[in-house]
Enzyme design. Sequence first.
Site, PDB file in Angstrom:
ATOM      1  N   GLU A  53      18.629  17.708  23.915  1.00  0.00           N
ATOM      2  CA  GLU A  53      17.690  18.069  25.027  1.00  0.00           C
ATOM      3  C   GLU A  53      18.222  19.007  25.799  1.00  0.00           C
ATOM      4  O   GLU A  53      17.360  20.010  26.155  1.00  0.00           O
ATOM      5  CB  GLU A  53      17.479  16.948  25.954  1.00  0.00           C
ATOM      6  CG  GLU A  53      16.692  15.574  25.226  1.00  0.00           C
ATOM      7  CD  GLU A  53      16.196  14.335  26.061  1.00  0.00           C
ATOM      8  OE1 GLU A  53      17.394  13.941  26.559  1.00  0.00           O
ATOM      9  OE2 GLU A  53      15.180  14.167  26.185  1.00  0.00           O
TER      10      GLU A  53
ATOM     11  N   GLU B 287      18.060   7.769  20.376  1.00  0.00           N
ATOM     12  CA  GLU B 287      17.304   7.133  21.257  1.00  0.00           C
ATOM     13  C   GLU B 287      16.735   5.904  20.577  1.00  0.00           C
ATOM     14  O   GLU B 287      16.513   4.911  20.779  1.00  0.00           O
ATOM     15  CB  GLU B 287      16.536   7.789  21.933  1.00  0.00           C
ATOM     16  CG  GLU B 287      17.036   8.544  23.344  1.00  0.00           C
ATOM     17  CD  GLU B 287      17.611   9.985  22.599  1.00  0.00           C
ATOM     18  OE1 GLU B 287      17.635  10.216  21.238  1.00  0.00           O
ATOM     19  OE2 GLU B 287      17.794  10.968  23.599  1.00  0.00           O
TER      20      GLU B 287
HETATM   21  C1  1HE Z   1      30.476   8.096  24.334  1.00  0.00           C
HETATM   22  C2  1HE Z   1      29.261   8.596  23.649  1.00  0.00           C
HETATM   23  C3  1HE Z   1      28.001   8.434  24.702  1.00  0.00           C
HETATM   24  C4  1HE Z   1      30.841   8.837  22.265  1.00  0.00           C
HETATM   25  N1  1HE Z   1      28.070   7.691  25.729  1.00  0.00           N
HETATM   26  N2  1HE Z   1      30.459   7.302  25.429  1.00  0.00           N
HETATM   27  N3  1HE Z   1      23.987   9.282  22.141  1.00  0.00           N
HETATM   28  C5  1HE Z   1      24.376   8.432  20.914  1.00  0.00           C
HETATM   29  O1  1HE Z   1      23.916   7.332  20.801  1.00  0.00           O
HETATM   30  C6  1HE Z   1      25.290   9.057  20.300  1.00  0.00           C
HETATM   31  C7  1HE Z   1      26.618   8.280  20.185  1.00  0.00           C
HETATM   32  N4  1HE Z   1      27.641   8.681  19.767  1.00  0.00           N
HETATM   33  C8  1HE Z   1      28.232   8.765  18.568  1.00  0.00           C
HETATM   34  O2  1HE Z   1      27.353   8.504  17.569  1.00  0.00           O
HETATM   35  C9  1HE Z   1      29.539   9.364  17.956  1.00  0.00           C
HETATM   36  O3  1HE Z   1      30.424   9.268  19.249  1.00  0.00           O
HETATM   37  C10 1HE Z   1      29.437  10.851  17.595  1.00  0.00           C
HETATM   38  C11 1HE Z   1      28.789  10.911  16.189  1.00  0.00           C
HETATM   39  C12 1HE Z   1      28.951  11.747  18.687  1.00  0.00           C
HETATM   40  C13 1HE Z   1      31.118  11.360  17.530  1.00  0.00           C
HETATM   41  O4  1HE Z   1      31.798  10.717  16.859  1.00  0.00           O
HETATM   42  P1  1HE Z   1      33.259  10.626  16.720  1.00  0.00           P
HETATM   43  O5  1HE Z   1      33.808   9.439  15.754  1.00  0.00           O
HETATM   44  O6  1HE Z   1      33.743  11.810  16.901  1.00  0.00           O
HETATM   45  O7  1HE Z   1      33.762   9.791  18.233  1.00  0.00           O
HETATM   46  P2  1HE Z   1      33.756   8.123  18.781  1.00  0.00           P
HETATM   47  O8  1HE Z   1      34.990   7.690  18.105  1.00  0.00           O
HETATM   48  O9  1HE Z   1      32.524   7.495  18.365  1.00  0.00           O
HETATM   49  O10 1HE Z   1      33.788   8.327  20.182  1.00  0.00           O
HETATM   50  C14 1HE Z   1      34.916   8.924  20.886  1.00  0.00           C
HETATM   51  C15 1HE Z   1      34.876   8.332  22.614  1.00  0.00           C
HETATM   52  O11 1HE Z   1      33.546   8.816  22.929  1.00  0.00           O
HETATM   53  C16 1HE Z   1      34.630   6.718  22.513  1.00  0.00           C
HETATM   54  O12 1HE Z   1      35.291   6.259  23.478  1.00  0.00           O
HETATM   55  P3  1HE Z   1      36.456   5.566  23.502  1.00  0.00           P
HETATM   56  O13 1HE Z   1      36.944   5.506  25.029  1.00  0.00           O
HETATM   57  O14 1HE Z   1      36.543   4.199  22.727  1.00  0.00           O
HETATM   58  O15 1HE Z   1      37.507   6.691  23.087  1.00  0.00           O
HETATM   59  C17 1HE Z   1      33.002   6.672  22.467  1.00  0.00           C
HETATM   60  O16 1HE Z   1      32.404   5.515  23.005  1.00  0.00           O
HETATM   61  C18 1HE Z   1      32.845   7.979  23.469  1.00  0.00           C
HETATM   62  N5  1HE Z   1      31.400   8.224  23.227  1.00  0.00           N
HETATM   63  N6  1HE Z   1      29.423   9.111  22.636  1.00  0.00           N
HETATM   64  C19 1HE Z   1      29.410   7.421  26.148  1.00  0.00           C
HETATM   65  N7  1HE Z   1      26.960   8.970  24.332  1.00  0.00           N
HETATM   66  C20 1HE Z   1      18.230  11.665  29.251  1.00  0.00           C
HETATM   67  S1  1HE Z   1      18.083  10.570  28.320  1.00  0.00           S
HETATM   68  C21 1HE Z   1      19.021  10.980  26.861  1.00  0.00           C
HETATM   69  C22 1HE Z   1      19.340   9.900  26.002  1.00  0.00           C
HETATM   70  C23 1HE Z   1      20.226   9.924  24.998  1.00  0.00           C
HETATM   71  O17 1HE Z   1      21.156  10.824  24.951  1.00  0.00           O
HETATM   72  S2  1HE Z   1      20.545   8.656  23.850  1.00  0.00           S
HETATM   73  C24 1HE Z   1      21.793   8.915  22.914  1.00  0.00           C
HETATM   74  C25 1HE Z   1      23.062   8.822  23.116  1.00  0.00           C
END
Ligand code: 1HE
Length: 260
Positions: free
Chosen positions: A115, A135
């Site tokens: 976005e 989402e």
């Molecule tokens: C996060 C987030 C997040 C990672 N919010 N903490 N977005 C999503 O649903 C995407 C979610 N994220 C992923 O699918 C993956 O993290 C990635 C593909 C982007 C990257 O993978 P990777 O293997 O490099 O990283 P990871 O091990 O998944 O994440 C590393 C850390 O970042 C981990 O935290 P940690 O404390 O355990 O190290 C994750 O929890 C954290 N992290 N993504 C919070 N999104 C205005 S409305 C918009 C609505 C949306 O955007 S919904 C889609 C949200």
Amino acid sequence: MQHNNIPPSLHTEVRDNILLVTLNRPDKRNALNDATILGLENIFSNIPDGVKCAIIYGEGKHFSAGLDLSELSERNAVQGVHHSRMWHRVLDKVQFGTVPVVAVLHGACVGGGLELASACHIRVAENSTFYALPEGQRGIFVGGGASVRLPKLIGMARMTDMMLTGRVYNAAEGEQIGLSQYLVDDGAGLDKAFELAQKISANAGMTNYALMHVLPRIVDAGQDVGLMMESLMAAIAQDAPEAKQRLRDFLEGRAKKVGE
Ligand code: 1HE
């Protein structure tokens, strides 16, 4: 140069009159929490004098993992509306601010990250980029303007598919369908963005203004109103002394030809 009162998840610097804004929360994959979104509002409301173009870039392996999901779970419906409206206000500031914005994409460009990228005027994608709207799979709906901006880039059917099935587009596919205008090798995105930003900065101010502020309104208007708005904008632009000088420069052989 640093803006005042911006959170550690953002960094700004000005290079050659181009503002580089870096999403700087790589340990959380540049997930966009409220502090970051409000920081972007501050930055794009206070573009330093002399800056003619901005670039948004993501530190680490990903552009942005989208909304910070850790802030979402406790929100009720009323708070949800206000939160989404906050994103709308801030991303409108990016789209309809004072300077064109080039996004440099790599790794995840998903959810709210997509976005944010969609609110920018030009997207340069490195080969590692992938696009998704998780989402759909998280049981929620887009809230940062994707329903309005994404169908204009890729069409409603593709956005519907992305959310219904969790489809992920890679960088090459993304360029083909209109998610990015440029596709470059990994690591080459920032150089490309600076090259484009320099071209953008060299345009007449009124041309950039028309492209940022008038063209999107023409696209949203019906044909009749849109054509009238085009005529008025064309007349205003050509009347500016800078436009007259540029036309003289071409006619007298001082300006570059197309493609030079
Ligand atoms: C996060 C987030 C997040 C990672 N919010 N903490 N977005 C999503 O649903 C995407 C979610 N994220 C992923 O699918 C993956 O993290 C990635 C593909 C982007 C990257 O993978 P990777 O293997 O490099 O990283 P990871 O091990 O998944 O994440 C590393 C850390 O970042 C981990 O935290 P940690 O404390 O355990 O190290 C994750 O929890 C954290 N992290 N993504 C919070 N999104 C205005 S409305 C918009 C609505 C949306 O955007 S919904 C889609 C949200």
